[in-house]
Design a protein around this motif. Structure first.
Motif, mmCIF file in Angstrom:
data_model
loop_
_atom_site.group_PDB
_atom_site.id
_atom_site.type_symbol
_atom_site.label_atom_id
_atom_site.label_comp_id
_atom_site.label_asym_id
_atom_site.label_seq_id
_atom_site.Cartn_x
_atom_site.Cartn_y
_atom_site.Cartn_z
ATOM 1 N N LYS A 230 23.810 33.183 33.037
ATOM 2 C CA LYS A 230 23.100 31.963 32.672
ATOM 3 C C LYS A 230 22.812 30.909 33.813
ATOM 4 N N GLY A 231 23.114 31.291 34.929
ATOM 5 C CA GLY A 231 22.969 30.439 36.008
ATOM 6 C C GLY A 231 23.730 29.274 36.149
ATOM 7 N N LEU A 232 24.991 29.338 35.701
ATOM 8 C CA LEU A 232 25.727 28.046 35.688
ATOM 9 C C LEU A 232 26.841 28.174 36.748
ATOM 10 N N THR A 233 26.886 29.008 37.541
ATOM 11 C CA THR A 233 28.016 29.248 38.511
ATOM 12 C C THR A 233 27.422 28.758 39.904
ATOM 13 N N GLY A 234 26.108 28.219 40.143
ATOM 14 C CA GLY A 234 25.787 27.780 41.439
ATOM 15 C C GLY A 234 25.065 28.634 42.135
ATOM 16 N N PRO A 235 24.307 28.397 43.452
ATOM 17 C CA PRO A 235 23.621 29.363 44.276
ATOM 18 C C PRO A 235 24.208 30.203 45.040
ATOM 19 N N VAL A 236 25.428 30.378 45.031
ATOM 20 C CA VAL A 236 26.058 31.537 45.930
ATOM 21 C C VAL A 236 26.559 32.152 45.050
ATOM 22 N N ALA A 237 26.491 33.555 45.134
ATOM 23 C CA ALA A 237 26.786 34.737 44.300
ATOM 24 C C ALA A 237 28.486 34.585 44.215
ATOM 25 N N PRO A 238 29.301 34.399 43.079
ATOM 26 C CA PRO A 238 30.738 34.326 42.848
ATOM 27 C C PRO A 238 31.317 35.207 43.800
ATOM 28 N N ARG A 373 49.137 45.052 47.698
ATOM 29 C CA ARG A 373 48.219 46.103 47.669
ATOM 30 C C ARG A 373 47.191 45.782 46.313
ATOM 31 N N VAL A 374 47.836 45.362 45.152
ATOM 32 C CA VAL A 374 47.034 45.125 44.181
ATOM 33 C C VAL A 374 46.027 43.811 44.313
ATOM 34 N N SER A 375 46.996 42.921 44.843
ATOM 35 C CA SER A 375 45.926 41.571 45.364
ATOM 36 C C SER A 375 44.897 42.015 46.372
ATOM 37 N N GLU A 376 45.147 42.812 47.127
ATOM 38 C CA GLU A 376 43.771 43.207 48.117
ATOM 39 C C GLU A 376 42.773 43.882 47.320
ATOM 40 N N SER A 377 43.018 44.766 46.310
ATOM 41 C CA SER A 377 42.120 45.405 45.522
ATOM 42 C C SER A 377 41.279 44.132 44.743
ATOM 43 N N VAL A 378 42.146 43.216 44.114
ATOM 44 C CA VAL A 378 41.275 42.546 43.633
ATOM 45 C C VAL A 378 40.522 41.727 44.234
ATOM 46 N N LYS A 379 40.786 41.255 45.496
ATOM 47 C CA LYS A 379 40.121 40.303 46.516
ATOM 48 C C LYS A 379 38.800 41.253 46.809
ATOM 49 N N LYS A 380 39.046 42.535 47.212
ATOM 50 C CA LYS A 380 37.918 43.492 47.607
ATOM 51 C C LYS A 380 36.905 43.755 46.656
ATOM 52 N N ASN A 381 37.272 43.799 45.044
ATOM 53 C CA ASN A 381 36.383 44.302 44.222
ATOM 54 C C ASN A 381 35.942 43.636 42.989
ATOM 55 N N ILE A 382 36.743 42.331 42.669
ATOM 56 C CA ILE A 382 36.328 41.794 41.715
ATOM 57 C C ILE A 382 34.911 41.075 41.606
ATOM 58 N N GLY A 383 34.416 40.680 42.787
ATOM 59 C CA GLY A 383 33.186 39.858 42.736
ATOM 60 C C GLY A 383 31.954 40.849 42.066
ATOM 61 N N ARG A 384 32.381 42.166 42.119
ATOM 62 C CA ARG A 384 31.317 42.944 41.679
ATOM 63 C C ARG A 384 31.152 43.220 40.093
ATOM 64 N N ALA A 385 32.160 42.718 39.536
ATOM 65 C CA ALA A 385 32.389 42.430 38.035
ATOM 66 C C ALA A 385 31.432 41.707 37.349
ATOM 67 N N VAL A 386 30.981 40.694 38.159
ATOM 68 C CA VAL A 386 30.024 39.620 37.412
ATOM 69 C C VAL A 386 28.637 39.535 38.433
ATOM 70 N N ALA A 387 28.443 40.565 39.011
ATOM 71 C CA ALA A 387 27.275 40.619 40.077
ATOM 72 C C ALA A 387 26.320 41.322 39.191
ATOM 73 N N PRO A 388 24.870 41.027 39.421
ATOM 74 C CA PRO A 388 23.699 41.575 38.533
ATOM 75 C C PRO A 388 23.952 43.197 38.870
ATOM 76 N N GLY A 389 24.012 43.888 37.483
ATOM 77 C CA GLY A 389 23.928 45.325 37.594
ATOM 78 C C GLY A 389 25.484 45.799 37.645
ATOM 79 N N GLY A 390 26.448 44.747 37.812
ATOM 80 C CA GLY A 390 27.935 44.886 38.034
ATOM 81 C C GLY A 390 28.305 45.294 36.361
ATOM 82 N N GLU A 391 29.461 46.098 36.259
ATOM 83 C CA GLU A 391 29.996 46.528 34.950
ATOM 84 C C GLU A 391 31.370 46.130 34.964
ATOM 85 N N PRO A 392 32.026 45.175 34.313
ATOM 86 C CA PRO A 392 33.231 44.724 34.438
ATOM 87 C C PRO A 392 34.196 45.790 34.052
ATOM 88 N N ARG A 393 33.979 46.596 33.117
ATOM 89 C CA ARG A 393 34.913 47.505 32.842
ATOM 90 C C ARG A 393 35.170 48.435 34.011
#
Length: 413
Positions: A230-238, A373-393
């Motif tokens: 809904k465009g509530l997080t600003g101009p830069v992709a999370p 290693r878990v923390s690194e995976s979160v940093k690398k991947n989590i942004g895609r969960a909320v990106a257009p076309g991304g699938e959180p699951r």
């Protein structure tokens, strides 16, 4: 060249020809520039200790957070471990048998004075190896001026947060809610949202990762649909917004809300931003817990200075020294007595909500060697969960697979 300098500083047995013991300490720099570098704090503390303890010298090397954990690991690999390191992670060194346990170093009053939840977080197999040094927690920060202009009220739940963000957007606030899921520190933002949704990184037993749990999938589904979509997080992709960028924007008055810690509050208010704070909202009210963070002091066995290290650390953890460090860097004390003193002091009134939240906060699973290693995976991947076309699951399932692999590898060592 810097690495050669560090090697020269830390090499040697730690005793000079006169029988004087020199303890080597490597510490992280909490300062933002040369004027407030942690080197000044440690030099003052070391000279005060040396003055009252003839025959012992404290040699301190302060390194940036970007380098310090790696540099210490390289020193250990070269067989040149410092006597003490004040850094971000202790578990790998503890599991490898390199560290003294706290009970073999500290006096009973000193060890017993650590805040219980921080003392427990420093344990591996029920023995404490990580001694907490500097703590913080998180609350929801809001810009009081922007809220007033938008007619918004501080949120107590996710729905209320969304409604406030919509009002801020209607007033052209650049970042109604700043959601930093970029690689700098997205493991923190992620954990806060997971806790707010009733989930978290680990299961209720605290022994296994549950990153792709139904509650966590629902949390990121809500974020993707109700905030980002809904465009509530600003101009830069999370996924491209780092924490420091979000903090800087808050200080510039461009952010309506974000999750912040005490240091940001002080910085923003110095810049003229009037900051309001409330506990982190959850899916149906206040979040079950907020994120607690601690950094760690540890003592290496290699040079054998157990008695001298313990005596110095008893001095380090005296209330006056704990308070001096906390005040200098807007952190929370790690001991019971210093926390009580801060809470009772009117000059620290702004810190009281953070002290209250720390008691019920949840820390990263820092005692588990798989966490890095878990923390690194979160940093690398989590942004895609909320990106257009991304699938959180799908994204959370990928991180969960990485977590299981990391935990299996850690168990096999």
């Amino acid at each position: 060249m810097a690495a050669l300098t560090i090697t020269a500083t830390l090499s040697g047995c730690g005793a000079d020809s006169a029988g004087e013991v020199t303890l080597k300490l490597v510490a992280a720099d909490y300062g933002s520039n040369s004027a407030n570098t942690s080197q000044k704090y440690w030099d003052e503390l070391a000279r005060a200790y040396e003055k009252k303890t003839p025959g012992v010298k404290i040699d301190v090397t302060v390194l940036s957070w970007k380098d310090v954990d790696r540099e210490v690991a390289e020193m250990v690999d070269r067989g040149e471990a410092p006597d003490m390191a004040q850094i971000g992670a202790y578990a790998d060194h503890a599991r490898a048998g390199r560290l003294y346990s706290a009970d073999t170093l500290l006096s009973v009053p000193t060890q017993a004075n650590f805040l219980p939840m921080l003392r427990q977080a420093g344990e591996v197999d029920r023995a404490q190896y990580g001694m907490p040094f500097g703590a913080s927690t998180r609350m929801l920060f809001f810009n009081e001026k922007l809220f007033q202009e938008a007619g918004a009220t501080p949120p107590g739940s996710w729905d209320e947060l969304q409604k406030a963000a919509q009002k801020l957007k209607a007033k052209d606030v650049k970042y109604p809610y700043a959601l930093p899921l970029g690689p700098e520190e997205s493991q923190a933002e992620t954990m806060m949202w997971l806790l707010g949704g009733g989930g978290g990184y680990r299961d209720t037993t605290g022994t296994a990762y549950q990153i792709d749990s139904p509650a966590n999938v629902e949390t990121f589904g809500w974020l993707k649909k109700e905030l980002v979509g809904k465009g509530l997080t600003g101009p830069v992709a999370p996924g491209e917004l780092d924490r420091q960028e979000a903090f800087d924007a808050f200080v510039r008055g461009e952010v309506g809300m974000l999750n912040g810690h005490p240091t940001l509050m002080a910085t923003a208010e110095k810049a003229g931003v009037k900051v309001g704070t409330v506990p982190l909202p959850g899916v149906a009210g206040k979040s079950k817990a907020t994120l607690g963070v601690a950094d760690w002091m540890m003592a290496f066995k290699q040079n054998g200075h157990r008695k001298e290290i313990g005596h110095f650390l008893d001095f380090v953890y005296q209330d006056k020294n704990v308070m001096a460090f906390s005040d200098r860097y807007d952190l929370l004390p790690v001991t019971v007595s210093a926390s009580d003193a801060m809470e009772a002091d009117e000059q620290h009134a702004a810190m009281r909500p953070f002290l209250e939240e720390l008691a019920g906060s949840e820390l990263y699973p820092v005692g588990d060697t798989s966490w890095a290693r878990v923390s690194e995976s979160v940093k690398k991947n989590i942004g895609r969960a909320v990106a257009p076309g991304g699938e959180p699951r799908a994204v959370l399932e990928q991180i969960a697979r990485d977590a299981r692999s990391a935990q299996s590898s850690a168990s096999a060592r």
